[in-house]
Scaffold this motif. Structure first.
Motif, PDB file in Angstrom:
ATOM      1  N   ALA A 196      -5.899 -63.587 -32.519  1.00  0.00           N
ATOM      2  CA  ALA A 196      -4.543 -63.469 -33.248  1.00  0.00           C
ATOM      3  C   ALA A 196      -3.459 -63.666 -32.265  1.00  0.00           C
ATOM      4  O   ALA A 196      -2.745 -64.467 -32.293  1.00  0.00           O
ATOM      5  CB  ALA A 196      -4.516 -62.283 -33.847  1.00  0.00           C
ATOM      6  N   TYR A 235      -0.759 -66.200 -35.653  1.00  0.00           N
ATOM      7  CA  TYR A 235      -1.044 -64.429 -35.724  1.00  0.00           C
ATOM      8  C   TYR A 235      -2.096 -64.373 -37.062  1.00  0.00           C
ATOM      9  O   TYR A 235      -3.136 -63.726 -36.861  1.00  0.00           O
ATOM     10  CB  TYR A 235      -0.135 -63.737 -35.709  1.00  0.00           C
ATOM     11  CG  TYR A 235      -0.480 -62.482 -35.495  1.00  0.00           C
ATOM     12  CD1 TYR A 235      -0.862 -61.732 -34.096  1.00  0.00           C
ATOM     13  CD2 TYR A 235      -0.700 -61.462 -36.628  1.00  0.00           C
ATOM     14  CE1 TYR A 235      -1.185 -60.382 -33.922  1.00  0.00           C
ATOM     15  CE2 TYR A 235      -0.914 -60.233 -36.506  1.00  0.00           C
ATOM     16  CZ  TYR A 235      -1.595 -59.750 -35.324  1.00  0.00           C
ATOM     17  OH  TYR A 235      -1.882 -58.548 -34.949  1.00  0.00           O
ATOM     18  N   PRO A 260       3.142 -61.592 -31.262  1.00  0.00           N
ATOM     19  CA  PRO A 260       2.154 -60.817 -30.619  1.00  0.00           C
ATOM     20  C   PRO A 260       2.683 -59.571 -30.448  1.00  0.00           C
ATOM     21  O   PRO A 260       1.963 -58.510 -30.086  1.00  0.00           O
ATOM     22  CB  PRO A 260       1.642 -61.853 -29.592  1.00  0.00           C
ATOM     23  CG  PRO A 260       2.473 -62.873 -29.211  1.00  0.00           C
ATOM     24  CD  PRO A 260       3.425 -62.984 -30.531  1.00  0.00           C
ATOM     25  N   ALA A 263      -1.172 -66.730 -31.929  1.00  0.00           N
ATOM     26  CA  ALA A 263       0.286 -66.698 -32.077  1.00  0.00           C
ATOM     27  C   ALA A 263       1.060 -67.031 -30.912  1.00  0.00           C
ATOM     28  O   ALA A 263       2.126 -67.802 -31.008  1.00  0.00           O
ATOM     29  CB  ALA A 263       0.519 -65.102 -32.236  1.00  0.00           C
TER      30      ALA A 263
END
Lengths: 55, 484
Positions: free
Chosen positions: B416, B474, B401, B420
């Protein structure tokens, strides 16, 4: 002189004189940064919460 | 083992400790806003950053751990274990610093929170807090207290932690960087002074070669290639190192960060070689019977001090050991406390806290973090393993990330970042659990292993599994999540 000896003397030069040169530069910068008057007190309303403004 | 030191040596150590506390009192008046307390007013210059980066990142684990490894394995410690970190630091200097320009964050977790939202900030703050707890360094201080003054471990840990908490809680980041400068000078100069004495005592590298053989001079060592790659891969943790983000966000400008890392790389390399060289000298002394062959490897360096360093120099060197530990303890306690208060507590209570309250809470959190460190250090015997686990957790949780937030275009969906970070965290915990339950000890590599068909899994391979899982999380989050 072997490559190991050369690396050792280079390390000594870096950790001894090299580091002392860096420390002299730090002393100069700290004197400039901390040498002036202290910043305004926290009671100044303009200072309060200024780090939280993106919230 | 308690070393019998001359009063002059003990006086050198005492003066050093008093000076650290005095610095905290002197700088207390400088702390008015939280920006001053946590980031030294975002005004750090290149020379100050060099000292703050090098001294804080290198603690007793680098000094005693690397010299102990070098006493057994030789120059591979400098070449194969150390230089991947140089590469990662160069990436941080040349690429990361520029990306952070203009970002108004206080920490890495705060940065991720601004990009992805509170869930990611919470995962990042938990991983960062656990990683930042300076358990090894505080226990190093405890061991120093035992060796120097015959103190029980718990008392040495409490006193060492208390001194650090005192001066940093008073002066905040200003006290941290000022004391780091002094500590940087002491730890580097003392090693430079000690190196010729210790290496000369074994007849230089010819003496080392005669005692340890040619294998000690093999740059790549003899470990399996995949194990070496896995070890080298841990260097990517540099890209999510909370300490570096705190320092970079405290810098005056991008050029200061870049130059500090570039100069710092040279100092780190010099320090690494010095610890490798004295460790190899210690290994030679163990091989020839000058030192007992059964002493713990991480005590090799400490055992050499009273034997080969002259009066005053041995006190300087022990001051350097204390400096290496304290510069790590103070900086990481500040970061851990900031994670607790700014990144975990403040978003949870969902209300504005003024600067004075934030500073007061962070001081309290620093004391709490120190207490947790002492408790963990005294409870776990194999704390080094715990630290390696936490470093893997940090990288697995934050690397994907963080890099995505800095380099991928557009503003990604909060899902996301959350997927992640939590997927990476879960994967590494699962990997360690499987190896712990079904694996077996590998005595040669001092790790755990599991044979799966024709495949051998070592604990160090966790990142190979966790990073792809985090990247998959992600990607899924980016596809499925709604963008704000």
């Amino acid at each position: 002189m072997t490559v190991w000896d050369a690396m050792t003397w280079a390390s000594i030069a870096g950790l001894g004189p090299g580091v002392l040169v860096i420390c002299v530069a730090v002393a100069r910068d700290l004197r400039r940064l901390l040498g002036g008057p202290a910043p305004p007190a926290a009671e100044d309303p303009h200072m309060l919460g200024q780090e939280n403004r993106h919230e | 083992m308690t070393l019998s030191l001359h009063p002059v040596d003990l006086a050198v150590v005492a003066v050093y400790l008093v000076a650290m506390i005095a610095a905290g009192f002197l700088l207390a008046g400088r702390v008015k806003a939280y920006r001053d307390f946590f980031l030294a007013g975002r005004s750090l210059t290149t020379p100050i950053l060099i000292c703050a980066l090098v001294s804080s990142y290198y603690g007793l684990d680098a000094l005693f751990g690397d010299s102990g490894d070098a006493s057994r394995e030789g120059v591979v410690v400098w070449f194969t274990y150390g230089r991947p970190y140089t590469l990662a630091l160069l990436v941080a200097a040349l690429l990361l610093a520029r990306r952070l320009r203009g970002m108004d964050a206080l920490s890495l977790a705060d940065l991720l929170g601004q990009h992805y939202g509170r869930s990611t900030q919470l995962a990042a703050a938990i991983a960062s807090f656990l990683y930042a707890l300076p358990v090894l360094a505080i226990m190093g201080l405890a061991a120093m207290g035992e060796v120097l003054f015959g103190l029980p471990l718990w008392l040495g840990a409490c006193l060492g932690g208390a001194v650090c908490v005192l001066y940093v809680s008073l002066g905040g980041a200003w006290a941290d960087v000022l004391t780091d400068t002094v500590q940087f000078a002491i730890m580097c100069v003392s090693l430079a002074v000690a190196l010729p004495f210790i290496l000369g005592a074994v007849g230089g590298f010819e003496g080392v070669r005669a005692a340890l053989g040619e294998d000690a001079f093999a740059p790549l060592g003899s470990a399996p290639p995949l194990y070496t790659v896995a070890y080298a891969l841990t260097a990517v943790s540099v890209l999510v190192e909370p300490l570096f983000y705190q320092r970079m966000l405290a810098a005056r400008d991008t050029a200061a960060i870049r130059n500090a890392f570039l100069w710092g790389v040279l100092v780190w390399a010099a320090y690494d070689w010095a610890t490798t060289a004295v460790g190899m000298a210690g290994g030679a002394m163990m091989a020839t019977g000058v030192l007992p062959p059964d002493i713990p490897r991480d005590q090799v360096l400490l055992r050499l001090v009273p034997l080969y360093l002259p009066l005053g120099v041995s006190g300087l060197f022990l001051g350097g050991c204390l400096a290496a530990a304290m510069s790590t303890v103070d900086s990481y306690l500040l970061i851990a406390a900031g994670n607790l208060v700014y990144d975990i507590y403040r978003p949870l209570v969902r209300r504005e806290l003024d600067d004075r309250t934030l500073i007061r809470y962070t001081r309290g959190a620093m004391l709490f973090s120190a207490v947790v460190c002492v408790a963990l250090g005294l409870y776990f015997e194999r704390i080094k393993e715990a630290w390696a686990f936490m470093a893997t957790i940090l990288t697995s949780t934050l690397l994907v990330p963080t890099l995505a937030s800095l380099w991928l275009p557009g503003r990604p969906a909060p899902l996301a970042g959350a997927l992640a970070s939590w997927a990476g965290l879960s994967a590494v915990v699962a990997f360690y659990t499987v190896l712990h339950v079904w694996g077996a000890p590998d005595l040669d590599l001092e790790t755990r292993r599991m044979d799966l068909g024709g495949l051998t899994l070592l604990r160090e391979y966790a990142l190979f599994a966790a990073l792809p899982v985090s990247a998959l999380g992600y990607t899924l989050g980016r596809v499925l999540g709604r963008r704000p």
